[in-house]
Design a protein around this motif. Structure first.
Motif, PDB file in Angstrom:
ATOM      1  N   ALA A  53     -48.112 104.590   1.206  1.00  0.00           N
ATOM      2  CA  ALA A  53     -47.352 105.189   2.308  1.00  0.00           C
ATOM      3  C   ALA A  53     -47.596 106.688   2.413  1.00  0.00           C
ATOM      4  N   ASP A  54     -47.715 107.377   1.268  1.00  0.00           N
ATOM      5  CA  ASP A  54     -47.934 108.822   1.281  1.00  0.00           C
ATOM      6  C   ASP A  54     -49.283 109.172   1.910  1.00  0.00           C
ATOM      7  N   LEU A  55     -50.333 108.462   1.519  1.00  0.00           N
ATOM      8  CA  LEU A  55     -51.654 108.741   2.082  1.00  0.00           C
ATOM      9  C   LEU A  55     -51.687 108.407   3.571  1.00  0.00           C
ATOM     10  N   LEU A  56     -51.080 107.300   3.964  1.00  0.00           N
ATOM     11  CA  LEU A  56     -51.017 106.978   5.394  1.00  0.00           C
ATOM     12  C   LEU A  56     -50.309 108.085   6.179  1.00  0.00           C
ATOM     13  N   ALA A  57     -49.230 108.620   5.619  1.00  0.00           N
ATOM     14  CA  ALA A  57     -48.501 109.696   6.298  1.00  0.00           C
ATOM     15  C   ALA A  57     -49.382 110.932   6.453  1.00  0.00           C
ATOM     16  N   ARG A  58     -50.150 111.252   5.425  1.00  0.00           N
ATOM     17  CA  ARG A  58     -51.036 112.413   5.516  1.00  0.00           C
ATOM     18  C   ARG A  58     -52.149 112.177   6.535  1.00  0.00           C
ATOM     19  N   ALA A  69     -59.582 111.448  14.852  1.00  0.00           N
ATOM     20  CA  ALA A  69     -58.404 111.158  15.670  1.00  0.00           C
ATOM     21  C   ALA A  69     -58.121 109.659  15.694  1.00  0.00           C
ATOM     22  N   GLY A  70     -59.185 108.857  15.737  1.00  0.00           N
ATOM     23  CA  GLY A  70     -59.021 107.406  15.703  1.00  0.00           C
ATOM     24  C   GLY A  70     -58.404 106.920  14.408  1.00  0.00           C
ATOM     25  N   LEU A  71     -58.785 107.557  13.299  1.00  0.00           N
ATOM     26  CA  LEU A  71     -58.203 107.197  12.009  1.00  0.00           C
ATOM     27  C   LEU A  71     -56.722 107.545  11.975  1.00  0.00           C
ATOM     28  N   ALA A  72     -56.370 108.732  12.481  1.00  0.00           N
ATOM     29  CA  ALA A  72     -54.966 109.148  12.525  1.00  0.00           C
ATOM     30  C   ALA A  72     -54.155 108.192  13.387  1.00  0.00           C
ATOM     31  N   GLU A  73     -54.709 107.813  14.526  1.00  0.00           N
ATOM     32  CA  GLU A  73     -54.013 106.881  15.415  1.00  0.00           C
ATOM     33  C   GLU A  73     -53.835 105.518  14.752  1.00  0.00           C
ATOM     34  N   ALA A  74     -54.883 105.031  14.080  1.00  0.00           N
ATOM     35  CA  ALA A  74     -54.793 103.736  13.387  1.00  0.00           C
ATOM     36  C   ALA A  74     -53.741 103.785  12.284  1.00  0.00           C
ATOM     37  N   ALA A  75     -53.650 104.914  11.587  1.00  0.00           N
ATOM     38  CA  ALA A  75     -52.636 105.055  10.532  1.00  0.00           C
ATOM     39  C   ALA A  75     -51.236 105.029  11.122  1.00  0.00           C
ATOM     40  N   SER A  76     -51.088 105.540  12.342  1.00  0.00           N
ATOM     41  CA  SER A  76     -49.763 105.557  12.967  1.00  0.00           C
ATOM     42  C   SER A  76     -49.328 104.170  13.434  1.00  0.00           C
ATOM     43  N   ARG A  77     -50.281 103.231  13.534  1.00  0.00           N
ATOM     44  CA  ARG A  77     -49.958 101.878  14.000  1.00  0.00           C
ATOM     45  C   ARG A  77     -49.786 100.874  12.859  1.00  0.00           C
ATOM     46  N   THR A  78     -49.800 101.350  11.616  1.00  0.00           N
ATOM     47  CA  THR A  78     -49.687 100.413  10.497  1.00  0.00           C
ATOM     48  C   THR A  78     -48.720 100.954   9.458  1.00  0.00           C
ATOM     49  N   ASP A  79     -48.509 100.179   8.422  1.00  0.00           N
ATOM     50  CA  ASP A  79     -47.720 100.629   7.270  1.00  0.00           C
ATOM     51  C   ASP A  79     -48.414 100.129   6.016  1.00  0.00           C
ATOM     52  N   SER A  80     -47.931 100.546   4.858  1.00  0.00           N
ATOM     53  CA  SER A  80     -48.627 100.234   3.615  1.00  0.00           C
ATOM     54  C   SER A  80     -48.672  98.736   3.329  1.00  0.00           C
ATOM     55  N   THR A  81     -47.667  97.995   3.737  1.00  0.00           N
ATOM     56  CA  THR A  81     -47.664  96.546   3.494  1.00  0.00           C
ATOM     57  C   THR A  81     -48.734  95.854   4.331  1.00  0.00           C
ATOM     58  N   ARG A  82     -48.801  96.201   5.622  1.00  0.00           N
ATOM     59  CA  ARG A  82     -49.813  95.582   6.482  1.00  0.00           C
ATOM     60  C   ARG A  82     -51.224  95.963   6.065  1.00  0.00           C
ATOM     61  N   VAL A  83     -51.426  97.225   5.706  1.00  0.00           N
ATOM     62  CA  VAL A  83     -52.774  97.656   5.353  1.00  0.00           C
ATOM     63  C   VAL A  83     -53.198  97.062   4.000  1.00  0.00           C
ATOM     64  N   GLU A  84     -52.241  96.786   3.136  1.00  0.00           N
ATOM     65  CA  GLU A  84     -52.566  96.118   1.869  1.00  0.00           C
ATOM     66  C   GLU A  84     -53.051  94.688   2.131  1.00  0.00           C
ATOM     67  N   ARG A  85     -52.395  93.976   3.043  1.00  0.00           N
ATOM     68  CA  ARG A  85     -52.840  92.618   3.403  1.00  0.00           C
ATOM     69  C   ARG A  85     -54.225  92.665   4.056  1.00  0.00           C
ATOM     70  N   GLU A  86     -54.420  93.656   4.903  1.00  0.00           N
ATOM     71  CA  GLU A  86     -55.716  93.823   5.565  1.00  0.00           C
ATOM     72  C   GLU A  86     -56.816  94.081   4.536  1.00  0.00           C
ATOM     73  N   TYR A  87     -56.544  94.978   3.600  1.00  0.00           N
ATOM     74  CA  TYR A  87     -57.517  95.296   2.551  1.00  0.00           C
ATOM     75  C   TYR A  87     -57.872  94.033   1.765  1.00  0.00           C
ATOM     76  N   PHE A  88     -56.857  93.241   1.414  1.00  0.00           N
ATOM     77  CA  PHE A  88     -57.089  92.006   0.670  1.00  0.00           C
ATOM     78  C   PHE A  88     -58.010  91.072   1.455  1.00  0.00           C
ATOM     79  N   ALA A  89     -57.732  90.877   2.729  1.00  0.00           N
ATOM     80  CA  ALA A  89     -58.545  89.982   3.554  1.00  0.00           C
ATOM     81  C   ALA A  89     -59.982  90.484   3.687  1.00  0.00           C
TER      82      ALA A  89
END
Length: 197
Positions: free
Chosen positions: A35-40, A56-76
């Motif tokens: 969550a901390d890295l996503l916030a940064r 800017a695209g990375l910042a926008e993508a970070a604003s549309r997710t949270d650590s739980t969703r991105v963890e599932r995405e990383y796993f997949a």
């Protein structure tokens, strides 16, 4: 990755920024962001350049997710049940198989730099995240006896752009589409710089 002592001397400001970029890419490819890295990342500013748009695209993508969703995405994407959607290894991209000659060549280069895989790390050294971390260390001057340009040409240029493009287009990717776009853009910039006389 185990790191030898810092090299002495000043680091060029541009090289320092390139190192920060490769360190970020290495971090995002090695583990899902917390969550901390996503916030940064959400606070990152871009501009009208291709690189700035990728940021800017990375910042926008970070604003549309949270650590739980991105963890599932990383796993997949990278782990999966059986295996992830992508295999981000030089050996796989260059030969079609894991643990092949590109890994052996990379290990030989790492040995000359005094770099070893850290205890308890299961991933082979030709993982894209590890290679990005090495590139960051070379740019910052943390590793003696190595040159970032030579490392890039030999161990990243032949395959990393394709891997980042595959990440950008991966079915399971949401946040990681933006990571792929940023990585692909970074590799294209480095390739253009390497081609300069």
């Amino acid at each position: 990755m185990e790191r030898p002592g810092l090299a002495t001397g000043m680091v060029d400001p541009l090289d320092r920024e390139r190192a920060r970029l490769f360190a970020l890419l290495g971090r995002l490819l090695s583990a899902p962001p917390d969550a901390d890295l996503l916030a940064r990342i959400r606070g990152v500013q871009g501009d009208a350049t291709p690189f700035g748009r990728s940021l800017a695209g990375l910042a926008e993508a970070a604003s549309r997710t949270d650590s739980t969703r991105v963890e599932r995405e990383y796993f997949a994407l990278f782990i999966g049940v059986g295996r992830g959607e992508l295999l981000p290894y030089a050996s796989y991209y260059l030969t079609g198989f894991l643990h092949e000659r590109p890994l052996a060549e990379l290990r030989a280069t790492l040995a000359t730099l005094g770099i070893a895989r850290a205890e308890g790390v299961a991933e082979p050294e030709d993982h894209l995240g590890f290679c990005c971390e090495v590139m960051a260390g070379l740019l910052e001057g943390r590793f003696r006896g190595g040159e970032a340009g030579a490392f890039f040409i030999r161990h990243l240029a032949p395959w990393a752009g394709r891997c980042f493009a595959d990440l950008e287009g991966a079915e399971a990717a949401g946040f990681y589409k933006a990571v792929g776009a940023l990585g692909r853009t970074a590799i294209e910039i480095e390739q253009a710089a390497a081609a300069l006389p």
